[in-house]
Motif scaffolding. Sequence first.
Motif, PDB file in Angstrom:
ATOM      1  N   GLY A   7      42.850   3.561  45.774  1.00  0.00           N
ATOM      2  CA  GLY A   7      42.792   4.679  45.201  1.00  0.00           C
ATOM      3  C   GLY A   7      41.561   5.425  44.512  1.00  0.00           C
ATOM      4  N   ARG A   8      40.507   4.690  44.634  1.00  0.00           N
ATOM      5  CA  ARG A   8      39.301   5.245  44.162  1.00  0.00           C
ATOM      6  C   ARG A   8      38.287   5.356  45.113  1.00  0.00           C
ATOM      7  NH1 ARG A   8      39.914   7.388  39.219  1.00  0.00           N
ATOM      8  NH2 ARG A   8      37.697   6.989  38.620  1.00  0.00           N
ATOM      9  N   TRP A   9      37.420   6.198  45.120  1.00  0.00           N
ATOM     10  CA  TRP A   9      36.368   6.289  46.037  1.00  0.00           C
ATOM     11  C   TRP A   9      35.024   5.695  45.266  1.00  0.00           C
ATOM     12  CZ3 TRP A   9      36.254   8.251  51.018  1.00  0.00           C
ATOM     13  CH2 TRP A   9      37.511   9.172  51.218  1.00  0.00           C
ATOM     14  N   ALA A  10      34.234   4.803  46.512  1.00  0.00           N
ATOM     15  CA  ALA A  10      33.153   3.962  46.171  1.00  0.00           C
ATOM     16  C   ALA A  10      32.120   3.957  47.206  1.00  0.00           C
ATOM     17  CB  ALA A  10      33.602   2.819  45.588  1.00  0.00           C
ATOM     18  N   PRO A  11      30.974   3.763  47.215  1.00  0.00           N
ATOM     19  CA  PRO A  11      30.067   3.803  48.043  1.00  0.00           C
ATOM     20  C   PRO A  11      29.874   2.284  48.984  1.00  0.00           C
ATOM     21  CG  PRO A  11      28.910   3.535  46.278  1.00  0.00           C
ATOM     22  CD  PRO A  11      30.187   3.879  45.895  1.00  0.00           C
ATOM     23  N   ARG A  12      29.660   2.292  50.064  1.00  0.00           N
ATOM     24  CA  ARG A  12      29.583   1.209  50.840  1.00  0.00           C
ATOM     25  C   ARG A  12      28.334   0.350  50.393  1.00  0.00           C
ATOM     26  NH1 ARG A  12      33.210   0.343  55.233  1.00  0.00           N
ATOM     27  NH2 ARG A  12      34.283   2.209  55.737  1.00  0.00           N
ATOM     28  N   GLY A  13      28.236  -0.836  50.606  1.00  0.00           N
ATOM     29  CA  GLY A  13      26.880  -1.526  50.166  1.00  0.00           C
ATOM     30  C   GLY A  13      26.948  -2.771  49.259  1.00  0.00           C
TER      31      GLY A  13
ATOM     32  N   PHE B 184      28.748   5.584  39.919  1.00  0.00           N
ATOM     33  CA  PHE B 184      29.219   6.043  41.089  1.00  0.00           C
ATOM     34  C   PHE B 184      30.933   6.493  41.255  1.00  0.00           C
ATOM     35  CE2 PHE B 184      25.412   3.695  43.018  1.00  0.00           C
ATOM     36  CZ  PHE B 184      24.559   4.909  43.569  1.00  0.00           C
ATOM     37  N   ASP B 185      31.479   5.501  40.055  1.00  0.00           N
ATOM     38  CA  ASP B 185      32.780   5.752  40.094  1.00  0.00           C
ATOM     39  C   ASP B 185      33.186   7.193  39.458  1.00  0.00           C
ATOM     40  OD1 ASP B 185      35.653   4.681  39.954  1.00  0.00           O
ATOM     41  OD2 ASP B 185      35.559   5.260  38.046  1.00  0.00           O
TER      42      ASP B 185
END
Length: 537
Positions: free
Chosen positions: A460-466, A481-482
């Motif tokens: 349910g939360r967007w986050a960057p890959r890596g 980033f969150d």
Amino acid sequence: MILECRECEKLFSHPVELKKHNVRKHDQIDKFETNEDLNQTISSLQELKSRQLIFPINKRKSIFDGVDVQGFKRRKVEKSPKKVDLQQESSEKVEKFMFTFNCKECTLTFTKFGQFRLHTETHNVNRYDLVRLREPNDNKENLEETSAAKELGKTPKNKKSKEIKSLPKYPCEDCSSRFVVHDDFRKPFAIKLQKRLLKGMPIHFSSYPGYVKINSKFPGIRPRSVVKLDQDEFIVGELKGEGGFAKVYSATWSNGPESEMDSVLKIQKPANDWEWYILNELQSRLSNLNHDELGPGSNWKESFMSSPRCFTYEDGSIIVSKHQKYGTLLDMINITSTADKAIAEPLAVHLGAEILGLVDILHTMDFVHADLKPDNFMIKEIPGRETTKAIQIIDFGKTIDLRTIPPETVFDDVVETSGLKSVEMREKRPWRHHIDYFGVAAVVYCLLFGQYMDVIKVRGRWAPRGTYKRGWKIDFWKRFFDEFLNLQGAEKKCLPSLLDWRKEFLELFQRENMSVGLAKARDVLERKCSARRRRTL
């Protein structure tokens, strides 16, 4: 000559064909030459010619030459019903033992649970239900129709009611109720909308000093040539960059001001007078700005692109601006990504704090840049301990002036470029300042990881890959980033404070003594830039 078979009375035009027919059909081998005759050597040219007469060499036009095909009939190939039944039974068996996962939000089906879970996470939990808009007169008409239908014993026909799918809500209920999408301002990047807004301005964009209107077709500009534009002359250099609608050339302004001799020509087709308006309005509002924490706006004028000239033709335009010799932020990232890995985080913290301050100034003056990426940041000075204004924001062709549209307006236009497609666009939610928050996160990510940002939704939360590297302040970056990817509302007070985050960046830089890593980054950049200048000389 026509020959006839004595057995079956079939006609032939050549004796060899008759002999072959007798051998194949009637087994008359004695009429044909024996093996000794066939294997006899040829000792003279006359014998060769005689043998050719007996056995003439003819090229076959088809594989059926010399074959009686009249007896053959074309048969229709039909699939046996038994095989079809077997295939249906096998497919039914496969379907019985195959699990499918149906999405409740859309019509997609999946056979793998992992793909189904990732897909369902992309759907926003908070969705508006379908709202039916009916006028009060429609209810009376429906009641009359149903009563009349009951009397006649017929089922009433339902009228097609207008159904609109409302925009998904924000977590903030107040923002969800107040901010709306206007049909006239649905697509803020449309050229038609920009032209309509320019016509309604109290001050026409052509009245700004430096605007030149030329009633002719756009002239061709080539590298390493001399171009005369109205009363100004430019020596065009190399092609510095190219986008979807613009090309940028380095140039020397021969008869221009000394401070603007080293210039850049931004060529756009079709003409873009909107950017010329934004550049002048931006400098005007900076002169009247007195920021609470960053001081007078006049101190930050060099941090934003300006233009002394704009040449507008019938089918194109040229905007002149000052050339920055150190290149773009992307050029700097490409240089440092192959150097010492210890300089990435200090450089990201130092420049990230400056970017946060510049974007806050833009938002304070009611501008949304809407195109923040590493390519649109120029390096004025090599970052160091004493440099606080090292970068400059450029490319205001997509900038939104919130003072020209109704208050509390949001947009639902979707940008197809993946690097600019914010979380709200991916979830089909309205956006406003959100696109700049996504841009800031993408630029800082690129500074930190050395590559463009790609996002994913997890739990349910967007986050960057890596993967974060050992030694980095992982908790700090995850929290940053969150907050910037999971925004709560549309009003500025519901969004993360850019100034508060700027303070946290500066405090982290001082607390972790990152000036040592920044000094290493400066040395690397100076060596690389000096080597590049020597190659161009």
